[in-house]
Design a protein around this motif. Sequence first.
Motif: not given
Length: 175
Positions: A98-103, A122-128, A151-156
């Motif tokens: 997933x490129x962007x996971x928003x909520x 990210x390998x799994x998600x770019x932006x969480x 795993x994740x590029x950025x986890x916010x």
Amino acid sequence: LYINRPSQNYVGLFGYTNSSAEIKNIGLKDVNITGKNYVGGLVGYNHTGTISNSYATGNVSGQFVTGGLVGNNNGGKISNSYASGNVSGTGNNVGGLVGWDAAGTISNSYATGNVSGQSYTGGLVGYNHMGTISNSYATGNVSGQSYTGGLVGYNHMGTISNSYATGNVSGQSYT
């Protein structure tokens, strides 16, 4: 599945799905998908829909918000699904699954391809962003300029549990 629309947004087998969408038991082999923004092997933009027991193999490329399975997972649920193949974006928010996971919620899922992008890669998600990731993993190599992770590029403000990555990461990461 072959799609070559480099100037179009919302590109995938399903370009845009909403809350009434339930995608399950779908397998796509050897996809070759090119789009602009919101690009995914299966869904370009998943808006609160449900995806389960599904996969996409092959290559996916775009500019912003690009994922091997889903470009943008906005409040959606993804479970028991995977993507294998290379994912590349010339911009931000690029992920193996997933490129962007928003909520949204991602569980029991994985990505195995190599991923490249600029920021938030990210390998799994770019932006969480406030999403939940559990029991998931990524094994591909990841390269980016900033906010790069296996795993994740950025986890916010998101929650990640029982998940891991094994690929090599090149680029600046932030924790």
